[in-house]
Design a protein around this motif. Structure first.
Motif, mmCIF file in Angstrom:
data_model
loop_
_atom_site.group_PDB
_atom_site.id
_atom_site.type_symbol
_atom_site.label_atom_id
_atom_site.label_comp_id
_atom_site.label_asym_id
_atom_site.label_seq_id
_atom_site.Cartn_x
_atom_site.Cartn_y
_atom_site.Cartn_z
ATOM 1 N N ALA A 47 -41.304 42.721 -35.676
ATOM 2 C CA ALA A 47 -40.296 42.538 -34.622
ATOM 3 C C ALA A 47 -40.432 43.603 -33.541
ATOM 4 C CB ALA A 47 -38.889 42.563 -35.222
ATOM 5 N N MET A 48 -40.679 44.844 -33.954
ATOM 6 C CA MET A 48 -40.857 45.924 -32.985
ATOM 7 C C MET A 48 -42.093 45.667 -32.129
ATOM 8 S SD MET A 48 -39.698 49.200 -35.366
ATOM 9 C CE MET A 48 -41.057 50.137 -34.795
ATOM 10 N N TRP A 49 -43.163 45.216 -32.768
ATOM 11 C CA TRP A 49 -44.386 44.948 -32.026
ATOM 12 C C TRP A 49 -44.162 43.821 -31.025
ATOM 13 C CZ3 TRP A 49 -47.680 41.115 -30.713
ATOM 14 C CH2 TRP A 49 -48.921 41.492 -30.188
ATOM 15 N N MET A 50 -43.499 42.735 -31.461
ATOM 16 C CA MET A 50 -43.251 41.599 -30.574
ATOM 17 C C MET A 50 -42.389 42.019 -29.387
ATOM 18 S SD MET A 50 -44.996 39.030 -31.587
ATOM 19 C CE MET A 50 -44.327 37.828 -30.467
ATOM 20 N N SER A 51 -41.404 42.847 -29.636
ATOM 21 C CA SER A 51 -40.545 43.323 -28.558
ATOM 22 C C SER A 51 -41.362 44.124 -27.549
ATOM 23 C CB SER A 51 -39.406 44.177 -29.114
ATOM 24 O OG SER A 51 -38.634 44.705 -28.064
ATOM 25 N N GLY A 52 -42.197 45.021 -28.048
ATOM 26 C CA GLY A 52 -43.043 45.812 -27.165
ATOM 27 C C GLY A 52 -44.030 44.948 -26.401
ATOM 28 N N TYR A 53 -44.573 43.952 -27.064
ATOM 29 C CA TYR A 53 -45.527 43.043 -26.426
ATOM 30 C C TYR A 53 -44.851 42.268 -25.294
ATOM 31 C CZ TYR A 53 -48.681 39.071 -25.857
ATOM 32 O OH TYR A 53 -49.502 38.106 -25.335
ATOM 33 N N ALA A 54 -43.675 41.704 -25.576
ATOM 34 C CA ALA A 54 -42.952 40.928 -24.564
ATOM 35 C C ALA A 54 -42.562 41.805 -23.381
ATOM 36 C CB ALA A 54 -41.718 40.278 -25.181
ATOM 37 N N HIS A 55 -42.082 43.019 -23.662
ATOM 38 C CA HIS A 55 -41.704 43.928 -22.576
ATOM 39 C C HIS A 55 -42.927 44.366 -21.775
ATOM 40 C CE1 HIS A 55 -37.786 44.152 -24.537
ATOM 41 N NE2 HIS A 55 -37.348 44.541 -23.360
ATOM 42 N N GLY A 56 -44.036 44.570 -22.459
ATOM 43 C CA GLY A 56 -45.258 44.954 -21.771
ATOM 44 C C GLY A 56 -45.759 43.857 -20.842
ATOM 45 N N LYS A 57 -45.726 42.604 -21.317
ATOM 46 C CA LYS A 57 -46.158 41.490 -20.475
ATOM 47 C C LYS A 57 -45.276 41.353 -19.242
ATOM 48 C CE LYS A 57 -47.941 37.729 -21.702
ATOM 49 N NZ LYS A 57 -48.342 36.420 -22.182
ATOM 50 N N ALA A 58 -43.997 41.683 -19.402
ATOM 51 C CA ALA A 58 -43.053 41.593 -18.285
ATOM 52 C C ALA A 58 -43.060 42.862 -17.432
ATOM 53 C CB ALA A 58 -41.652 41.322 -18.809
ATOM 54 N N ASN A 59 -43.906 43.838 -17.817
ATOM 55 C CA ASN A 59 -43.968 45.123 -17.126
ATOM 56 C C ASN A 59 -42.583 45.771 -17.056
ATOM 57 O OD1 ASN A 59 -45.382 47.203 -15.932
ATOM 58 N ND2 ASN A 59 -45.145 46.382 -13.868
ATOM 59 N N ASN A 60 -41.877 45.714 -18.180
ATOM 60 C CA ASN A 60 -40.517 46.226 -18.259
ATOM 61 C C ASN A 60 -40.421 47.245 -19.403
ATOM 62 O OD1 ASN A 60 -37.800 46.702 -18.417
ATOM 63 N ND2 ASN A 60 -37.224 44.603 -18.911
ATOM 64 N N PRO A 61 -40.333 48.539 -19.090
ATOM 65 C CA PRO A 61 -40.260 49.543 -20.141
ATOM 66 C C PRO A 61 -38.859 49.728 -20.736
ATOM 67 C CG PRO A 61 -40.230 50.620 -18.019
ATOM 68 C CD PRO A 61 -40.401 49.143 -17.756
ATOM 69 N N MET A 62 -37.872 49.033 -20.206
ATOM 70 C CA MET A 62 -36.489 49.202 -20.671
ATOM 71 C C MET A 62 -36.172 48.228 -21.804
ATOM 72 S SD MET A 62 -35.656 51.619 -18.702
ATOM 73 C CE MET A 62 -33.930 51.772 -19.058
ATOM 74 N N VAL A 63 -35.347 48.676 -22.741
ATOM 75 C CA VAL A 63 -34.898 47.833 -23.847
ATOM 76 C C VAL A 63 -33.380 47.833 -23.862
ATOM 77 C CG1 VAL A 63 -34.870 47.526 -26.344
ATOM 78 C CG2 VAL A 63 -36.945 48.306 -25.232
ATOM 79 N N ASP A 64 -32.814 46.653 -23.769
ATOM 80 C CA ASP A 64 -31.367 46.481 -23.896
ATOM 81 C C ASP A 64 -31.127 46.046 -25.335
ATOM 82 O OD1 ASP A 64 -28.778 45.414 -24.049
ATOM 83 O OD2 ASP A 64 -28.837 44.671 -21.986
ATOM 84 N N SER A 65 -30.580 46.946 -26.152
ATOM 85 C CA SER A 65 -30.456 46.683 -27.588
ATOM 86 C C SER A 65 -29.599 45.466 -27.892
ATOM 87 C CB SER A 65 -29.914 47.915 -28.312
ATOM 88 O OG SER A 65 -28.634 48.254 -27.826
ATOM 89 N N GLU A 66 -28.551 45.232 -27.129
ATOM 90 C CA GLU A 66 -27.696 44.073 -27.375
ATOM 91 C C GLU A 66 -28.441 42.781 -27.054
ATOM 92 O OE1 GLU A 66 -23.871 44.541 -25.515
ATOM 93 O OE2 GLU A 66 -23.619 46.528 -26.391
ATOM 94 N N LYS A 67 -29.153 42.772 -25.949
ATOM 95 C CA LYS A 67 -29.922 41.586 -25.575
ATOM 96 C C LYS A 67 -31.061 41.360 -26.573
ATOM 97 C CE LYS A 67 -32.252 39.419 -21.671
ATOM 98 N NZ LYS A 67 -32.717 39.576 -20.297
ATOM 99 N N ALA A 68 -31.705 42.437 -26.996
ATOM 100 C CA ALA A 68 -32.801 42.328 -27.963
ATOM 101 C C ALA A 68 -32.294 41.721 -29.267
ATOM 102 C CB ALA A 68 -33.431 43.693 -28.208
ATOM 103 N N HIS A 69 -31.116 42.151 -29.712
ATOM 104 C CA HIS A 69 -30.540 41.615 -30.944
ATOM 105 C C HIS A 69 -30.222 40.127 -30.785
ATOM 106 C CE1 HIS A 69 -28.468 41.674 -34.755
ATOM 107 N NE2 HIS A 69 -27.485 41.014 -34.179
ATOM 108 N N ALA A 70 -29.637 39.750 -29.660
ATOM 109 C CA ALA A 70 -29.307 38.340 -29.414
ATOM 110 C C ALA A 70 -30.580 37.504 -29.350
ATOM 111 C CB ALA A 70 -28.513 38.205 -28.120
#
Length: 96
Positions: A47-70
């Motif tokens: 899950a951590m890897w997928m989150s990092g992969y998706a954020h990397g593809k979007a060129n977005n270094p920020m993580v919104d924990s509530e949105k990530a959980h949803a």
């Protein structure tokens, strides 16, 4: 809240490393069923890897924990209904 999420990810990463993840995983081919059969620590690592992969593809270094959980809950629901789909296809189907 974001700092707590970062700490939780760091702790999870340490715990995951302690599990001895010797097996390599081709993330482009792993299915929802295979992920569901993994031990909790390994699932968290995926899950951590997928989150990092998706954020990397979007060129977005920020993580919104509530949105990530949803988003994770949506992907889990999709995977339960489609166990043979790949995890990357499940993520894409959810629009992430």
């Amino acid at each position: 809240m974001k700092r707590l999420f970062s700490i939780a990810l760091a702790v999870a990463g340490i715990a995951m490393a302690g599990q001895g993840l010797a097996k390599e995983i081709d993330m482009s081919k792993i299915t929802c069923k295979e992920v569901s059969e993994m031990p909790a620590a390994r699932t968290l690592g995926v899950a951590m890897w997928m989150s990092g992969y998706a954020h990397g593809k979007a060129n977005n270094p920020m993580v919104d924990s509530e949105k990530a959980h949803a988003n994770a809950e949506k992907i889990v629901a999709h995977c339960k209904s489609n166990p043979s789909t790949t995890l990357t296809d499940a993520v894409q189907a959810m629009g992430h």
